[in-house]
Motif scaffolding. Structure first.
Motif, PDB file in Angstrom:
ATOM      1  N   VAL A  64     -29.029 -15.032  -0.419  1.00 39.03           N
ATOM      2  CA  VAL A  64     -30.369 -15.540  -0.833  1.00 39.03           C
ATOM      3  C   VAL A  64     -30.834 -15.343  -2.193  1.00 39.03           C
ATOM      4  O   VAL A  64     -31.536 -16.221  -2.557  1.00 39.03           O
ATOM      5  CB  VAL A  64     -30.922 -14.087  -0.465  1.00 39.03           C
ATOM      6  CG1 VAL A  64     -32.431 -13.729  -0.846  1.00 39.03           C
ATOM      7  CG2 VAL A  64     -30.646 -14.258   1.476  1.00 39.03           C
ATOM      8  N   LYS A 111     -33.359 -26.489   5.221  1.00 39.16           N
ATOM      9  CA  LYS A 111     -31.711 -26.632   6.898  1.00 39.16           C
ATOM     10  C   LYS A 111     -32.811 -27.569   6.970  1.00 39.16           C
ATOM     11  O   LYS A 111     -33.553 -27.735   7.569  1.00 39.16           O
ATOM     12  CB  LYS A 111     -32.790 -25.738   7.589  1.00 39.16           C
ATOM     13  CG  LYS A 111     -31.873 -25.635   8.868  1.00 39.16           C
ATOM     14  CD  LYS A 111     -33.046 -23.706   9.393  1.00 39.16           C
ATOM     15  CE  LYS A 111     -32.212 -23.619  10.943  1.00 39.16           C
ATOM     16  NZ  LYS A 111     -32.458 -22.022  11.773  1.00 39.16           N
ATOM     17  N   THR A 126     -36.395 -22.845   2.302  1.00 43.71           N
ATOM     18  CA  THR A 126     -36.359 -21.543   2.176  1.00 43.71           C
ATOM     19  C   THR A 126     -36.190 -21.727   0.586  1.00 43.71           C
ATOM     20  O   THR A 126     -35.914 -22.307   0.092  1.00 43.71           O
ATOM     21  CB  THR A 126     -34.533 -20.682   2.135  1.00 43.71           C
ATOM     22  OG1 THR A 126     -34.617 -20.487   3.838  1.00 43.71           O
ATOM     23  CG2 THR A 126     -34.914 -19.069   1.911  1.00 43.71           C
ATOM     24  N   LYS A 133     -44.055 -21.861   1.328  1.00 42.17           N
ATOM     25  CA  LYS A 133     -44.353 -20.882   2.441  1.00 42.17           C
ATOM     26  C   LYS A 133     -44.150 -20.590   3.911  1.00 42.17           C
ATOM     27  O   LYS A 133     -45.627 -21.490   4.301  1.00 42.17           O
ATOM     28  CB  LYS A 133     -45.101 -19.601   1.920  1.00 42.17           C
ATOM     29  CG  LYS A 133     -46.751 -19.551   1.676  1.00 42.17           C
ATOM     30  CD  LYS A 133     -47.595 -18.596   2.237  1.00 42.17           C
ATOM     31  CE  LYS A 133     -49.046 -18.439   2.380  1.00 42.17           C
ATOM     32  NZ  LYS A 133     -49.913 -17.403   1.714  1.00 42.17           N
TER      33      LYS A 133
END
Length: 386
Positions: free
Chosen positions: A109, A305, A277, A271
């Motif tokens: 993260v 992704k 991400t 978002k």
């Protein structure tokens, strides 16, 4: 719309020209080009800003890391743990000093060094940890300092990308990055959040004895002219660069707020997208918000992704949108740092990030129409190709 740049130093300079130019002229007129008054003024002002006892300027950020390790008395064969996912300078100086670099994986993260991976890597030969505040987000310094205390290790913060960030401790108190470890280094490369108009760097510490040692090291090991008390190097911040930095320092918090504002606009556009991400603050923050001070966004980096990242890079370039891939090859696979000790299974996060991260333009002069064009171009590609 203005031409989009990865870093727009020309526009930034135009806004502070009336302060920078006289400051440089003052140095020129004094001819105090090395170790002049401007260096000492900047040093004191940066100490006050960071809340650190000692700032020792030097020639560049790589030197700063090396000199910090020299000052701490690390010896050949000592192991130094650092992150695999970062710029090579961090590991470069470890190898130059004939120390043993120990690369570990990062958090998926924050992209910062994984504390659990540090724990697993500690051996009787371990002497130091070098956390990197990557992209402007502080590493987990409370956990790292606790681990260092438990094992009697030094902590050297690589603050090249994080200057101006606040780290919020477990007790709610805040400390500027660079003022937490036993020592810290930073770079004043022009594209940094606080950058000069050439090369420059500095070492930070709250340790009086260490500061004294480092002041000798940066100046050929001299405390008195022609008396060489320690083995040193020639690494000094020149007065012109100090003049530029001292002119820019009062603007640093504003610069970082502008970076966060741009990051907010990027985040709002991206978002909840299933293929993207977005960057976040530390876990004490609820994302990047108006009051957030834990991320200074040296880079704005997305983690993708199911997206052909390299094709997206090409698409952006075709639309005259610069972007970056930081970093395309992990340090443990770099030819200079190959080591049979490393197992690919220990670098699962890094090995994924090198395929999926992309950094978008981030600087103090980004305008809304530029951000709109950049985000639209990214989303159009992903929505049509995923």
């Amino acid at each position: 719309m203005k031409k989009i740049q990865m870093v727009d130093l020309q526009s930034q300079y135009a806004k502070i020209k009336d302060v920078v130019d006289p400051s440089i002229a003052e140095v020129m007129n004094s001819a105090a080009f090395i170790n002049g008054p401007k260096v000492h003024e900047f040093q004191k002002n940066l100490e006050d800003y960071l809340g650190v006892k000692h700032v020792i300027p030097c020639a560049n950020g790589t030197d700063a890391l090396q000199i910090a390790m020299m000052g701490l008395g690390l010896k050949p064969g000592d192991e130094v743990i650092t992150a695999d996912f970062t710029f090579a300078a961090t590991v470069e100086v470890i190898a130059l000093l004939q120390l043993t670099p120990v690369l570990v994986d990062v958090d998926p993260v924050t992209f910062n060094i994984d504390v659990d991976a540090i724990k697993k890597a500690i051996t009787p030969k371990t002497k130091a940890i070098v956390p990197v505040h990557l992209f402007g987000l502080p590493a987990d310094m409370d956990a790292i300092m606790d681990l260092a205390k438990e094992h009697n290790l030094f902590v050297i913060e690589d603050n090249a990308q994080g200057i101006g960030a606040n780290y919020t401790h477990k007790d709610g108190s805040k400390t500027k990055t660079g003022a937490i470890g036993h020592a810290a280094s930073t770079s004043f490369f022009p594209s940094k959040n606080l950058g000069c108009y050439g090369d420059g760097g500095a070492i930070f510490t709250n340790d009086d004895d260490l500061a004294h040692t480092i002041r000798g090291i940066v100046n050929h090991g001299m405390y008195k002219r022609y008396h060489h008390d320690v083995v040193g190097v020639n690494s000094r911040l020149d007065s012109i660069q100090a003049a530029v930095l001292d002119a820019k320092l009062p603007h640093l918090d504003t610069y970082n707020r502008k970076r966060r504002a741009a990051a907010n606009k990027y985040n709002e556009a991206f978002k909840n997208h299933p293929n993207i991400t977005i960057p976040t603050g530390r876990d004490v923050c609820e994302g990047i918000c108006d009051t957030c001070d834990c991320h200074v966004f040296h880079q704005y980096t997305l983690n993708l992704k199911d997206v052909d990242r390299d094709a997206l890079v090409a698409h952006l370039q075709e639309n005259n949108i610069p972007c970056g891939v930081y970093y395309p090859i992990p340090l443990h696979r770099q030819k200079a740092y190959l080591d049979e000790r490393y197992n690919e299974s220990d670098f699962t996060v890094t090995n994924q990030l090198i395929k999926s991260v992309i950094s978008l333009p981030m600087h103090t002069e980004l305008e809304d129409d530029q951000i709109e064009f950049i985000t639209s171009s990214v989303l159009n590609f992903i929505n049509n190709n995923s």
